[in-house]
Every structure is written in C-alpha cells, then in structure tokens.
Design an enzyme around this catalytic site. Sequence first.
Site, PDB file in Angstrom:
ATOM      1  N   ASP A 253      -3.457  -1.251  -0.707  1.00 36.84           N
ATOM      2  CA  ASP A 253      -2.861  -1.169   0.628  1.00 36.84           C
ATOM      3  C   ASP A 253      -1.808  -0.072   0.663  1.00 36.84           C
ATOM      4  OD1 ASP A 253      -0.642  -2.425  -0.550  1.00 36.84           O
ATOM      5  OD2 ASP A 253      -1.674  -4.341  -0.318  1.00 36.84           O
ATOM      6  N   LYS A 275      -2.608  -3.031   6.342  1.00 34.95           N
ATOM      7  CA  LYS A 275      -2.544  -3.470   7.746  1.00 34.95           C
ATOM      8  C   LYS A 275      -2.622  -2.290   8.705  1.00 34.95           C
ATOM      9  CE  LYS A 275       0.055  -7.697   7.282  1.00 34.95           C
ATOM     10  NZ  LYS A 275       1.166  -7.484   6.350  1.00 34.95           N
ATOM     11  N   MET A 388      11.294  -6.482   3.034  1.00 38.17           N
ATOM     12  CA  MET A 388      10.728  -6.448   4.386  1.00 38.17           C
ATOM     13  C   MET A 388      11.776  -6.707   5.455  1.00 38.17           C
ATOM     14  SD  MET A 388       7.190  -8.534   3.653  1.00 38.17           S
ATOM     15  CE  MET A 388       7.838  -9.655   2.439  1.00 38.17           C
TER      16      MET A 388
HETATM   17  N1  SAH Z   1       5.123  -7.439  -4.174  1.00 36.52           N
HETATM   18  C1  SAH Z   1       6.068  -6.417  -3.820  1.00 36.52           C
HETATM   19  C2  SAH Z   1       6.724  -6.684  -2.483  1.00 36.52           C
HETATM   20  C3  SAH Z   1       5.806  -6.640  -1.335  1.00 36.52           C
HETATM   21  S1  SAH Z   1       6.603  -6.943   0.199  1.00 36.52           S
HETATM   22  C4  SAH Z   1       7.100  -6.269  -4.939  1.00 36.52           C
HETATM   23  O1  SAH Z   1       7.151  -7.092  -5.845  1.00 36.52           O
HETATM   24  O2  SAH Z   1       7.845  -5.305  -4.902  1.00 36.52           O
HETATM   25  C5  SAH Z   1       6.880  -5.331   0.775  1.00 36.52           C
HETATM   26  C6  SAH Z   1       8.330  -4.999   0.743  1.00 36.52           C
HETATM   27  O3  SAH Z   1       8.740  -4.664  -0.565  1.00 36.52           O
HETATM   28  C7  SAH Z   1       8.701  -3.785   1.560  1.00 36.52           C
HETATM   29  O4  SAH Z   1       8.883  -4.114   2.916  1.00 36.52           O
HETATM   30  C8  SAH Z   1      10.012  -3.379   0.932  1.00 36.52           C
HETATM   31  O5  SAH Z   1      11.045  -4.198   1.359  1.00 36.52           O
HETATM   32  C9  SAH Z   1       9.756  -3.697  -0.512  1.00 36.52           C
HETATM   33  N2  SAH Z   1       9.315  -2.514  -1.273  1.00 36.52           N
HETATM   34  C10 SAH Z   1       8.164  -2.379  -1.954  1.00 36.52           C
HETATM   35  N3  SAH Z   1       8.102  -1.174  -2.555  1.00 36.52           N
HETATM   36  C11 SAH Z   1       9.245  -0.551  -2.255  1.00 36.52           C
HETATM   37  C12 SAH Z   1       9.783   0.717  -2.572  1.00 36.52           C
HETATM   38  N4  SAH Z   1       9.122   1.578  -3.345  1.00 36.52           N
HETATM   39  N5  SAH Z   1      10.998   1.053  -2.080  1.00 36.52           N
HETATM   40  C13 SAH Z   1      11.682   0.189  -1.298  1.00 36.52           C
HETATM   41  N6  SAH Z   1      11.221  -1.021  -0.973  1.00 36.52           N
HETATM   42  C14 SAH Z   1      10.024  -1.397  -1.437  1.00 36.52           C
END
Ligand code: SAH
Length: 471
Positions: A253, A275, A388
């Site tokens: 995704d 999405k 998020m």
């Molecule tokens: N499973 C993922 C989270 C998924 S939810 C994890 O463990 O990181 C998606 C959210 O993760 C985004 O809205 C943001 O808040 C955060 N996120 C994921 N990658 C990011 C990145 N490289 N920089 C900043 N926020 C990030």
Amino acid sequence: MDLLPVFQDVKGRPVLVVGGGTAAARKAELVSRAGAAVTVIAPGLGEDLARLAAERGIAHRTGDVGAADLEGCALAFGASDDMALNELVYDLAVAAGVPVNIVDRPELCQFIMPAILDRDGVVVAVSSGGDAPLLTRMMKARFETLVPTAYGRLARFGGAWRDRVKAAITDGDLRRRFWENVFEGPVAELVFSGRESEAAHAMEAQLDDIAGGKAARGPVGEVWLVGAGPGDPDLLTFRALRLMQQAEVVLYDRLIGDGILNMVRRDAERIYVGKAAKNHTVPQEDIGHMLVRLAGEGKRVLRLKGGDPFIFGRGGEEIEALAAEGIPFQVVPGITAASGCACYAGIPLTHRDHAQACVFVTGHGKDEKLGLDWEALIRPGQTIVIYMGLSMLPKLVKEYCAHGGAADMPAAIVEKGTHPDQRVVSGPIGELPSLAAKAGLGPPSLIIIGTVVTLRGDLAWYEAEEEAEIV
Ligand code: SAH
C-alpha cells in the site's frame, strides 16, 4: 580455480600451532572448534590464546619446535612473530608431509583458511585464493544477510526425515522435487521461525498423502505478512529481505516506498491495495480474501506492511481469514514508525530525566470522534506518540488542552520519517496546528508529545530543511 576446496575432518587429531599472539589464537580457535587436539608452542600466551586455552583445553608448551612435534599432525600453522621460526615450522611440516599454513606468507601456505559462515553446522567457506581476503570477508557478510541463522536447524530437520522420505518416495526425481518444496516452502519457514512441531505435522500430512496414493500436493501456497519498517530500506530485517526475494506476488500500500519495493524479487507480480488507489484493476474483494485466493493458487504471497504489521497495521484482521482457511502464514515484525521517526529525528522516546513510559495511540477515531482516554494519556513522565493523527491535529490539541495538558508542552511532528525528505516540525503543542499548516505537512506524519522533544537539539543528527523553532 587455484585451490581445491575441501572440508577436512580433524576431530581428535593433533594440530600444531606455533606462536602465542592473536593470529595464532584465531587459527587455534577455528581448528579446536572443529574438534582438533590443538597444541600451541610459544614462549608465552597472549590474552586471547590464554583464555582460549583455558576454555577449550588447548595444550601449551614452551621450548623449541622439532620434527617430533609434527608427527601425526593433521595440520600445522606457523603464526609466530619470529619469521625464522615460522620457516622452520614450514620445513619440518613439509618434511613430515603435514599440510602447513604460515600466517601472512602466501608462498609458504599449502592451504589457506577461508572466510567462514557457520550456520549451526551448515558451512559456507569463501576464498579468493589468498588474493583479496577483505573481499572474501565482504562476500561472507553478504551471505550472512541471505542465509537465515537457523539453516543448521533446517539441515538437521531434513536429516531426521531423510530415511522416511526415501522409503516413501522411491522415484529420485520426485524425491528431489519433494525436498525442494520442503527446503523452500512453508516447512522451511516454520523451522526458521522455531515451529518445528508444526513443520513435522506438515511433513506427516504430505507423506500420508503420498502413502495413500494421492498425488503429491503441488507447492502449497503461503502468506508472509511482513513489516517493512518506516521507509528507509536499510531498516528492513534480514528475514523481511529474504522473503521479499522469494515472493511470487506482493500486495503493498501507500506506506511502501519505491526504495523498498525495488528490493522485492524483480519478476514478482505487484498488486497495489492502498486506499488512495485510482487504479480500477484493483479487485474489490478485501485484502484478506485476496490473500486467501492467491495462496490457494499455490503462490507465495508477500503482504508488505509499513512499519510493524501488528502496530496499527490491521495485520490481525488480515490473518483472520488466513487462519480460518487453514492457509500457512507467518508474521514478520518490522520497525514501527514511532521507533524509526524518533531515532531519525533525534528524539528519545524514553529518558531517565523525562519519560519513564511511552504510549502509542491512534488519532484516527471513528465518526470524527477521537475516543481517546486522555486521563490515561496525559501523565507526568509519559511520552505520547500519535499515529494517523495529522488530519485531526486541531481537534487532538484542543482535547489535549481541555483535559489538563499544558499548552506549552513540547511536541513534534515527523513527516515521512526515515525517508531522505523527512521533515520535522517542533514547538509547543498549542502552536502545533499552525506550525504544521505553515509547513504544509502531509501524510505519513507522526506526532510525538512530551518533554523528550526538547532533547532534540542535543541529539539531532538529521537537520530538517524547514524547521519550526522550539519556543
Ligand atoms: N504499522 C505501521 C503504522 C500504520 S498506521 C507502523 O508500525 O509504523 C499509519 C500511520 O503510521 C501514519 O498515519 C503515520 O502516523 C505513521 N507512519 C508510518 N510511517 C511513517 C513515516 N515514515 N513517517 C511518519 N509517520 C509514519
């Protein structure tokens, strides 16, 4: 090929090492690990060798080296600082017909020691014939990333089943195919992740099928739910990389950047399931069912998730369908955005003087309601990390302050954390919405709230181009 690679059995056989320094210690350790009875002749032992001698029962004596010392030896090493002594060792060994290796003297080596990768009994030896030892060590390091540490376990597992398989499948070609499926399929992955009893069940089932006259099952499909970390491909785990290079189809995704996607096997089918998909070819079925269908076709399916699959990754929901259908799967952890963003932004999430706890929450509530338990979140000595949360930032900040949070509490937003174009905006939480708007921050962004943010100045090694000031 200048040198013939062979693996020699030295168990219980005498091996002579002349010299007491670090080079001698390295040779003595290797041959003793292979079970040789090592004798060291040196005026004294350096620290390494002394420790080794005590640990591994290596014999040591001082005095001269004579022809009798070479008698019956499997191998001999000259590792002394005294070159004349090393040359004597060489002459004596040649006269006695004992293969000899003189350290740093390629012309006085009848054999060389390769760079060795030992995976619990499965051994890779790399040699450049003495031309470029550094290169062989680098090659060994590359193997290290490719060969799972549990390869030895897989070899022993295979060994334990060998006779049964041989009896059950008499046709040589069929047997080879069977073993290929075992060593590259779900059974191997089960062994690698320490689930030997499940692997044994899978073997039983396949052999039962064969015994019952059913055609051997084709390659069974499986699903790997893999955490790909927050963006920087360097933050992938070895296991993630290995599975990425084996997958036949990958579902990804928008959190998965090109840097990571490029590391997936080149001929793997790529399916975008984000999405924001404008691509009408994406099937309408939900991801869980798509995983079931693809694995049912016998494919090795990689579901790449940003960060860690079990942290706001809906990994749990996607595997429910797999579990219900009995599809083999495994989940591989990844570095979650909180860890990646915090490290790359220079903000420790805990610190003895600032925070003894850290909570991860989602700012993506249902129906515009955040539903956060602010009493539990706003606590002294606790860092809050919000995933998020960017789109709800004004509301988040309002609720934070309304529930007793200080408007001047230091906070930061990390946008595209660990990516080359990462940006960090920091300031008092009350001003965060306007700072974020001014900088034009977008997804993915992570919010960090707590006094740990003030440590940034001391620790940051990454400088954002557009930095708001900490007031
Ligand atoms: N499973 C993922 C989270 C998924 S939810 C994890 O463990 O990181 C998606 C959210 O993760 C985004 O809205 C943001 O808040 C955060 N996120 C994921 N990658 C990011 C990145 N490289 N920089 C900043 N926020 C990030």
